[in-house]
Design a protein around this motif. Sequence first.
Motif, mmCIF file in Angstrom:
data_model
loop_
_atom_site.group_PDB
_atom_site.id
_atom_site.type_symbol
_atom_site.label_atom_id
_atom_site.label_comp_id
_atom_site.label_asym_id
_atom_site.label_seq_id
_atom_site.Cartn_x
_atom_site.Cartn_y
_atom_site.Cartn_z
ATOM 1 N N ASP A 120 -39.571 -35.752 25.746
ATOM 2 C CA ASP A 120 -40.671 -36.059 24.823
ATOM 3 C C ASP A 120 -41.415 -34.814 24.362
ATOM 4 O OD1 ASP A 120 -40.169 -38.814 24.961
ATOM 5 O OD2 ASP A 120 -41.360 -39.013 26.786
ATOM 6 N N ASP A 121 -41.081 -33.663 24.957
ATOM 7 C CA ASP A 121 -41.754 -32.415 24.588
ATOM 8 C C ASP A 121 -41.051 -31.681 23.454
ATOM 9 O OD1 ASP A 121 -43.940 -32.384 26.440
ATOM 10 O OD2 ASP A 121 -42.495 -31.970 28.031
ATOM 11 N N ILE A 122 -39.869 -32.156 23.037
ATOM 12 C CA ILE A 122 -39.160 -31.458 21.963
ATOM 13 C C ILE A 122 -39.115 -32.330 20.714
ATOM 14 C CG2 ILE A 122 -37.756 -30.129 23.579
ATOM 15 C CD1 ILE A 122 -35.381 -31.951 22.765
ATOM 16 N N LYS A 123 -38.918 -31.677 19.585
ATOM 17 C CA LYS A 123 -38.803 -32.378 18.307
ATOM 18 C C LYS A 123 -37.434 -32.062 17.714
ATOM 19 C CE LYS A 123 -42.306 -33.235 15.822
ATOM 20 N NZ LYS A 123 -43.478 -33.302 14.896
ATOM 21 N N ARG A 212 -38.268 -25.022 16.859
ATOM 22 C CA ARG A 212 -38.554 -23.938 17.794
ATOM 23 C C ARG A 212 -39.807 -24.264 18.626
ATOM 24 N NH1 ARG A 212 -38.229 -18.172 17.880
ATOM 25 N NH2 ARG A 212 -39.455 -17.462 19.669
ATOM 26 N N LYS A 213 -40.771 -24.940 18.011
ATOM 27 C CA LYS A 213 -41.992 -25.307 18.718
ATOM 28 C C LYS A 213 -41.847 -26.687 19.370
ATOM 29 C CE LYS A 213 -45.159 -23.049 18.733
ATOM 30 N NZ LYS A 213 -46.264 -22.675 17.835
ATOM 31 N N ASP A 214 -42.579 -26.896 20.446
ATOM 32 C CA ASP A 214 -42.545 -28.190 21.113
ATOM 33 C C ASP A 214 -43.217 -29.245 20.240
ATOM 34 O OD1 ASP A 214 -45.244 -27.453 21.445
ATOM 35 O OD2 ASP A 214 -45.371 -28.691 23.248
ATOM 36 N N ALA A 215 -43.177 -30.501 20.676
ATOM 37 C CA ALA A 215 -43.684 -31.605 19.868
ATOM 38 C C ALA A 215 -45.176 -31.493 19.587
ATOM 39 C CB ALA A 215 -43.380 -32.936 20.552
ATOM 40 N N SER A 216 -45.902 -30.782 20.453
ATOM 41 C CA SER A 216 -47.339 -30.610 20.234
ATOM 42 C C SER A 216 -47.650 -29.436 19.315
ATOM 43 C CB SER A 216 -48.053 -30.411 21.574
ATOM 44 O OG SER A 216 -47.738 -29.134 22.125
ATOM 45 N N ASN A 217 -46.606 -28.708 18.911
ATOM 46 C CA ASN A 217 -46.740 -27.560 18.004
ATOM 47 C C ASN A 217 -47.554 -26.423 18.628
ATOM 48 O OD1 ASN A 217 -46.130 -26.182 15.672
ATOM 49 N ND2 ASN A 217 -47.688 -27.188 14.408
ATOM 50 N N THR A 218 -47.495 -26.319 19.955
ATOM 51 C CA THR A 218 -48.263 -25.264 20.630
ATOM 52 C C THR A 218 -47.405 -24.321 21.451
ATOM 53 O OG1 THR A 218 -48.682 -26.739 22.510
ATOM 54 C CG2 THR A 218 -50.352 -26.684 20.763
ATOM 55 N N VAL A 219 -46.266 -24.806 21.950
ATOM 56 C CA VAL A 219 -45.422 -24.007 22.852
ATOM 57 C C VAL A 219 -44.105 -23.662 22.175
ATOM 58 C CG1 VAL A 219 -44.226 -23.936 25.081
ATOM 59 C CG2 VAL A 219 -46.446 -25.083 24.878
#
Length: 343
Positions: A120-123, A212-219
């Motif tokens: 759930d952390d990746i897009k 490249r960024k995680d689903a929260s757009n922070t990592v």
Amino acid sequence: MYITITPQKLGNNYSQSSADFVGYLEKENQGLEQHEMEHFFNQYGDEISAEEVVKEIDGNTAKLKKKEPKFYSITVSPSKYELRKLQNNSQDLKTYTRELMKDYVASFNREINGRPITIDDIKYYAKIEHQRTFKGTDFQIKENQPFATKILQLKTEIRNIKEGRAEGNIKRMGKEIAKLERQAPHQQNGKRIVQGMAKDGNQSHIHIIVSRKDASNTVSLSPGSKHKASEVEMHGKKVKRGFDRDAFFAKAEKTFDKTFGYKRNFAETYKAKKDFVKNPNLYFAALMKLPANEKALAFKMITKSGLPIVPSIPVSQAQIALRVFKRLRRGAEVAIKSSSIGI
């Protein structure tokens, strides 16, 4: 199973938008009815539009610089042997993709808020394709090239003769062209294989776009990182970083085998391919110790697809392996010919 992970580039720069790549992946849907199309999907959704994919990927690039990849392309190409194990190519490959992306996540040596990352952390968005065409990098095209060059020269001469710029025997040249067409080493359905020709057989494969960024757009989660299990200090805390590509490729095979009950031959394992690169003698020694039927199948796989080479093999090692391969292949031909395996 052949898997590649690449950042998308336009020349020397990374693509700033996924629009062109998504458009390219839509090419197979052109001219098809709605029910015949293959749509984008992700871990939980089906029939996702191309517009939504572009919006979600392009909108998930916070703080990334122009010289940094915004997204990665993962291409998963099962072999014809693996594809034979599937009951429904489209649905089965969707199922496999969703399991594969769990392996992708598990291969990161990275934590978010003190916990391991999860699916759930990746897009990501994926699409199944069923067609392939021969490209200039394919060995069939390269080995047919000398014949293609001569045929083009002859056709140019014929055109010059017809337009009055030269003299010659058009009929004789035509016969020479027909001869060269037949002599080209790689043929498909009685025709010389040329660039852009559609490949015969089951060509189903998977394209995956992962942000490249995680689903929260922070990592930032980069599968291109070479730091397998390193720790760095960020904001006063030690954080694990890196992506274990070896682990990902190995897990991808095991997941396929478990999901579909596939019995993988030695020659098509990732470990065998690595052994071929690092220690060719060990690779072929293990190959020759296989039971007769497995060895026959292994050599058929090798001869059909070329040597099991992975990228970046030192030339000297490849040359050594090729000489060893040729010697051992002679001894294995008897086993191949006497095998009753139908492939």
